[in-house]
Design a protein around this motif. Structure first.
Motif, mmCIF file in Angstrom:
data_model
loop_
_atom_site.group_PDB
_atom_site.id
_atom_site.type_symbol
_atom_site.label_atom_id
_atom_site.label_comp_id
_atom_site.label_asym_id
_atom_site.label_seq_id
_atom_site.Cartn_x
_atom_site.Cartn_y
_atom_site.Cartn_z
ATOM 1 N N PHE A 102 12.252 -26.618 -25.987
ATOM 2 C CA PHE A 102 12.585 -25.405 -25.256
ATOM 3 C C PHE A 102 12.733 -25.716 -23.772
ATOM 4 N N ASP A 103 13.475 -24.864 -23.084
ATOM 5 C CA ASP A 103 13.451 -24.861 -21.628
ATOM 6 C C ASP A 103 12.291 -23.974 -21.173
ATOM 7 N N SER A 104 11.704 -24.339 -20.034
ATOM 8 C CA SER A 104 10.670 -23.516 -19.409
ATOM 9 C C SER A 104 10.811 -23.657 -17.907
ATOM 10 N N PRO A 105 10.200 -22.762 -17.137
ATOM 11 C CA PRO A 105 10.291 -22.888 -15.671
ATOM 12 C C PRO A 105 9.792 -24.229 -15.148
ATOM 13 N N ALA A 106 8.896 -24.886 -15.887
ATOM 14 C CA ALA A 106 8.346 -26.160 -15.437
ATOM 15 C C ALA A 106 9.042 -27.355 -16.068
ATOM 16 N N GLY A 107 10.060 -27.115 -16.891
ATOM 17 C CA GLY A 107 10.767 -28.209 -17.534
ATOM 18 C C GLY A 107 10.710 -28.105 -19.048
ATOM 19 N N PRO A 108 11.294 -29.070 -19.762
ATOM 20 C CA PRO A 108 11.343 -29.014 -21.218
ATOM 21 C C PRO A 108 9.952 -29.024 -21.856
ATOM 22 N N VAL A 109 9.840 -28.294 -22.943
ATOM 23 C CA VAL A 109 8.607 -28.251 -23.737
ATOM 24 C C VAL A 109 8.993 -28.546 -25.185
ATOM 25 N N THR A 110 8.337 -29.522 -25.800
ATOM 26 C CA THR A 110 8.672 -29.925 -27.165
ATOM 27 C C THR A 110 7.457 -29.758 -28.074
ATOM 28 N N ARG A 111 7.695 -29.166 -29.240
ATOM 29 C CA ARG A 111 6.655 -29.016 -30.251
ATOM 30 C C ARG A 111 7.231 -29.362 -31.616
ATOM 31 N N ARG A 112 6.379 -29.829 -32.494
ATOM 32 C CA ARG A 112 6.780 -30.129 -33.861
ATOM 33 C C ARG A 112 6.063 -29.200 -34.834
ATOM 34 N N VAL A 113 6.814 -28.757 -35.820
ATOM 35 C CA VAL A 113 6.251 -27.969 -36.911
ATOM 36 C C VAL A 113 6.795 -28.532 -38.215
ATOM 37 N N ARG A 114 6.163 -28.202 -39.310
ATOM 38 C CA ARG A 114 6.637 -28.691 -40.608
ATOM 39 C C ARG A 114 6.393 -27.635 -41.668
ATOM 40 N N ARG A 115 7.206 -27.685 -42.707
ATOM 41 C CA ARG A 115 6.953 -26.870 -43.865
ATOM 42 C C ARG A 115 5.759 -27.447 -44.631
ATOM 43 N N SER A 116 4.966 -26.577 -45.197
ATOM 44 C CA SER A 116 3.847 -27.029 -46.020
ATOM 45 C C SER A 116 4.360 -27.940 -47.128
ATOM 46 N N PRO A 117 3.773 -29.115 -47.310
ATOM 47 C CA PRO A 117 4.272 -30.033 -48.341
ATOM 48 C C PRO A 117 4.056 -29.511 -49.758
ATOM 49 N N GLU A 118 3.083 -28.631 -49.929
ATOM 50 C CA GLU A 118 2.810 -28.049 -51.232
ATOM 51 C C GLU A 118 3.024 -26.540 -51.168
ATOM 52 N N PRO A 119 3.832 -25.981 -52.071
ATOM 53 C CA PRO A 119 4.020 -24.529 -52.082
ATOM 54 C C PRO A 119 2.698 -23.805 -52.321
ATOM 55 N N ARG A 120 2.610 -22.632 -51.713
ATOM 56 C CA ARG A 120 1.470 -21.753 -51.967
ATOM 57 C C ARG A 120 1.922 -20.628 -52.886
#
Length: 283
Positions: free
Chosen positions: A245-263
């Protein structure tokens, strides 16, 4: 007699992040009569108003925009005016008139591109899903939240038809934020309203901002920052997404993932049994 099971009580530990339906244009039209289970398809709107809605939704689709129509109402108010709200990432806009005739001069695709008839609405509006005909959880848990919001923000609180995600009830759409929230509680309403009124996302209840794709919704929720924009997502192996993402202080990066096992979750009170879902998790 079997004990009644409520879907939102069965799924309290399922992560909500990234579960808002991606929407380009919200079209919210006041409709005061009782809502049926599929209110947008099964209602008593006159033929001209039905044609106006169908034609304008088709025009938005033709412009490459995903529109989501909703009915809204405030049952405790008796008034002749009918309210229309239209929301896009550019903001919330509205118009009102007696009955539905005023709609005929509004062309939503044109107004979305360049608002002329629709007027900008700056103060937040709160739309609480209360359609118990669609899912009993929406009325059972949505109506108390609607009443609580009415006490706090007055006429800026509305009831709204199905927003998706019965199991996260009570669900609240806030515009112009474009944010969908779930699992609101009466005890948390003061904090929730204070954050929204301050122009912040209320992360404790956030499902996602509807202008973003699911992976960006989830990543934004993980950052717990309200100052992010322009997400760029890259899909990595093993169901991982890296979102910058862009932010006032510069780029911000985050990682997310799908749950490997369905619920297995009960997605609706009317379902005969659980169904598989793969929620987003921090990576």
């Amino acid at each position: 007699m079997a004990e009644r099971i409520f879907c939102c009580e069965e799924n309290t530990d399922e992560p909500m992040i990234g579960t808002a339906d991606p929407v380009d244009v919200w079209v919210l039209l006041e409709y005061k009569p009782t809502w049926k289970a599929k209110a947008l398809a099964d209602n008593s709107l006159d033929a001209a108003t039905r044609a106006w809605l169908d034609d304008n939704l088709a025009a938005l689709e033709g412009a490459g925009l995903k529109a989501r129509p909703q009915f809204i109402r405030r049952p405790e108010l008796d008034r002749d005016e009918t309210q229309l709200y239209v929301a896009t990432p550019a903001g919330l806009f509205g118009a009102a008139g007696v009955g539905y005739e005023f709609l005929q001069r509004i062309r939503l695709a044109d107004e979305v591109a360049d608002p002329v008839i629709l007027q900008r609405v700056d103060m937040p509006r709160y739309f609480v899903c209360t359609n118990g005909q669609r899912d009993v959880c929406c009325a059972r848990y949505g109506l108390p939240i609607y009443a609580g919001l009415r006490e706090r923000v007055g006429d800026r609180a509305w009831q709204v038809t199905h927003l998706g995600g019965h199991r996260f009830a009570p669900n609240v759409l806030v515009l112009p934020q474009g944010a969908l929230y779930g699992r609101l509680t009466e005890a948390g309403l003061d904090d929730f309203v204070a954050r929204v009124e301050a122009g912040e996302l209320a992360f404790d209840w956030l499902r996602g901002r509807s202008a973003l794709p699911p992976e960006a919704q989830a990543a934004e929720a993980v950052t717990r920052r309200s100052d992010l924009s322009s997400p760029r997502a890259v899909e990595l192996p093993d169901g991982v997404w890296e979102v910058t993402f862009d932010s006032p202080a510069g780029p911000v990066t985050r990682r997310v993932r799908r749950s490997p096992e369905p619920r297995a979750v009960l997605k609706s009170c009317a379902d005969e049994g659980p169904k598989p879902v793969t929620p987003f998790l921090p990576a």
